[in-house]
Scaffold this motif. Sequence first.
Motif, PDB file in Angstrom:
ATOM      1  N   GLY A   4      -2.906  -8.301  -1.459  1.00 15.14           N
ATOM      2  CA  GLY A   4      -2.012  -8.004  -0.344  1.00 15.14           C
ATOM      3  C   GLY A   4      -2.283  -8.783   0.925  1.00 15.14           C
ATOM      4  N   GLU A   5      -3.222  -9.727   0.872  1.00 13.94           N
ATOM      5  CA  GLU A   5      -3.590 -10.438   2.097  1.00 13.94           C
ATOM      6  C   GLU A   5      -2.408 -11.164   2.733  1.00 13.94           C
ATOM      7  N   GLY A   6      -1.499 -11.669   1.914  1.00 14.57           N
ATOM      8  CA  GLY A   6      -0.371 -12.430   2.442  1.00 14.57           C
ATOM      9  C   GLY A   6       0.599 -11.611   3.260  1.00 14.57           C
ATOM     10  N   ILE A   7       0.567 -10.284   3.124  1.00 15.95           N
ATOM     11  CA  ILE A   7       1.440  -9.423   3.929  1.00 15.95           C
ATOM     12  C   ILE A   7       0.628  -8.637   4.961  1.00 15.95           C
ATOM     13  N   GLY A   8      -0.631  -9.009   5.127  1.00 19.42           N
ATOM     14  CA  GLY A   8      -1.481  -8.330   6.095  1.00 19.42           C
ATOM     15  C   GLY A   8      -2.057  -7.025   5.603  1.00 19.42           C
ATOM     16  N   ALA A   9      -2.114  -6.828   4.291  1.00 20.42           N
ATOM     17  CA  ALA A   9      -2.671  -5.607   3.708  1.00 20.42           C
ATOM     18  C   ALA A   9      -3.966  -5.956   2.985  1.00 20.42           C
ATOM     19  N   ASP A  10      -5.102  -5.566   3.554  1.00 19.93           N
ATOM     20  CA  ASP A  10      -6.380  -5.891   2.926  1.00 19.93           C
ATOM     21  C   ASP A  10      -6.733  -4.849   1.863  1.00 19.93           C
ATOM     22  N   ASP A  11      -7.842  -5.086   1.187  1.00 20.35           N
ATOM     23  CA  ASP A  11      -8.257  -4.187   0.106  1.00 20.35           C
ATOM     24  C   ASP A  11      -8.471  -2.761   0.592  1.00 20.35           C
ATOM     25  N   ARG A  12      -8.932  -2.621   1.836  1.00 17.89           N
ATOM     26  CA  ARG A  12      -9.171  -1.275   2.370  1.00 17.89           C
ATOM     27  C   ARG A  12      -7.876  -0.481   2.471  1.00 17.89           C
ATOM     28  N   PRO A  28       0.822  -1.220   0.000  1.00 22.62           N
ATOM     29  CA  PRO A  28       0.000   0.000   0.000  1.00 22.62           C
ATOM     30  C   PRO A  28       0.854   1.267   0.000  1.00 22.62           C
ATOM     31  N   GLU A  29       1.984   1.231   0.692  1.00 21.32           N
ATOM     32  CA  GLU A  29       2.853   2.404   0.732  1.00 21.32           C
ATOM     33  C   GLU A  29       3.433   2.712  -0.649  1.00 21.32           C
ATOM     34  N   SER A  30       3.801   1.675  -1.395  1.00 26.86           N
ATOM     35  CA  SER A  30       4.303   1.884  -2.754  1.00 26.86           C
ATOM     36  C   SER A  30       3.198   2.387  -3.668  1.00 26.86           C
ATOM     37  N   ALA A  31       2.005   1.818  -3.514  1.00 24.65           N
ATOM     38  CA  ALA A  31       0.865   2.296  -4.305  1.00 24.65           C
ATOM     39  C   ALA A  31       0.618   3.781  -4.049  1.00 24.65           C
TER      40      ALA A  31
END
Length: 371
Positions: A40-48, A20-23
């Motif tokens: 991103g679920e595998g790194i703990g980053a959900d769609d939100r 998300p930070e790169s996005a």
Amino acid sequence: MIIGTVRERKTHEYRVGLTPESARELVLAGHEVLVESGAGEGIGADDRAYGAVGAQVVVTAEEVFARADMIVKVKEPDPEERAMLREGQILYAYLHLAPDPDQARDLMASGAVCIAYETVTDAAGGLPLLRPMSQVAGRMAIQAGATALQKEHGGRGVLLGGVPGVSPAKVAILGGGVVGFNAAQMAAGLGADVTILDRSPEALERLALHFEARAKTRFSNQANLAESVAEADLVIGAVLIPGAAAPRLVSRAMLGTMRRGAVLVDVAIDQGGCFETSRPTTHADPTFLVDGIVHYCVANMPGAVARTSTYALNNVTLPHALRIANLGWKEAMRTDPHLLDGLNVWDGKITYPAVARALGLPCTPAEEALW
């Protein structure tokens, strides 16, 4: 530019091309970012988390491929993904084409512009986009090897560091580059008896100065290699020739000189492997036996520690992604010869010499793509 990232499809691959930070950095630079739902679920980053930074979350990978000007991935695209690539689209990912003629053929047929992380260079001649994953893989190789040495996994039942009154395991590390250095750090830290083999006198001097008495160094000729492998409980294959297939250093015949239950960990498996008996495995089924020797040949080893690996990878891949998005790939490469080194396929042609040699195909100079 529209930049897209998708959920990785390789078995137990949890990394993602963009955090998300790169996005957010790409969005702030004026670009549109598409993210496949769940990527991103595998790194703990959900769609939100992606939506909160201005990225657009879409349902399918097909939509990402259809709309994006550049696809940012971690691992090489699978056949279904390769079929979705189109002429002029940019693919920016690890590709490892030398041992994979099917992928090379599909990428050439797609007409896409394919930039391989593993061949991008830096001013010192290093491979900065490969380095963080090599650091992770080198450290993980010792963890994986130590586990494989346990009796229930087919190993000899040897504790890597031993205990007072019992000798530690002998670890032979083939290659003193980034993978080998990090593997040696981990093995020496656990108290193993470590030997590092390399053909570069400069590398051997550097390693000897760093490790002092904690690890031994040997020049990698046939006699020293054969002796070290025969004596080892754990052998780490850590040899890399940029872009090219890995050299086969350990033959099947050499397995007969090893103790039953000894372990080979082939970190070079992405480039075809440096043991004759290697074949790619997955995190779901990581090992197999040949002549009583345990082989660990997981092709996406850093995927097991996805959060660490993804953030380490994005630290080095994002600056180039921004440069490509801001300038276009041609101008980005005209003004950065190190990024130009990453160009592997363009206009249906192989543009990286080592890949072309490994595949037996003609090589078009990468510079031709820029004019």
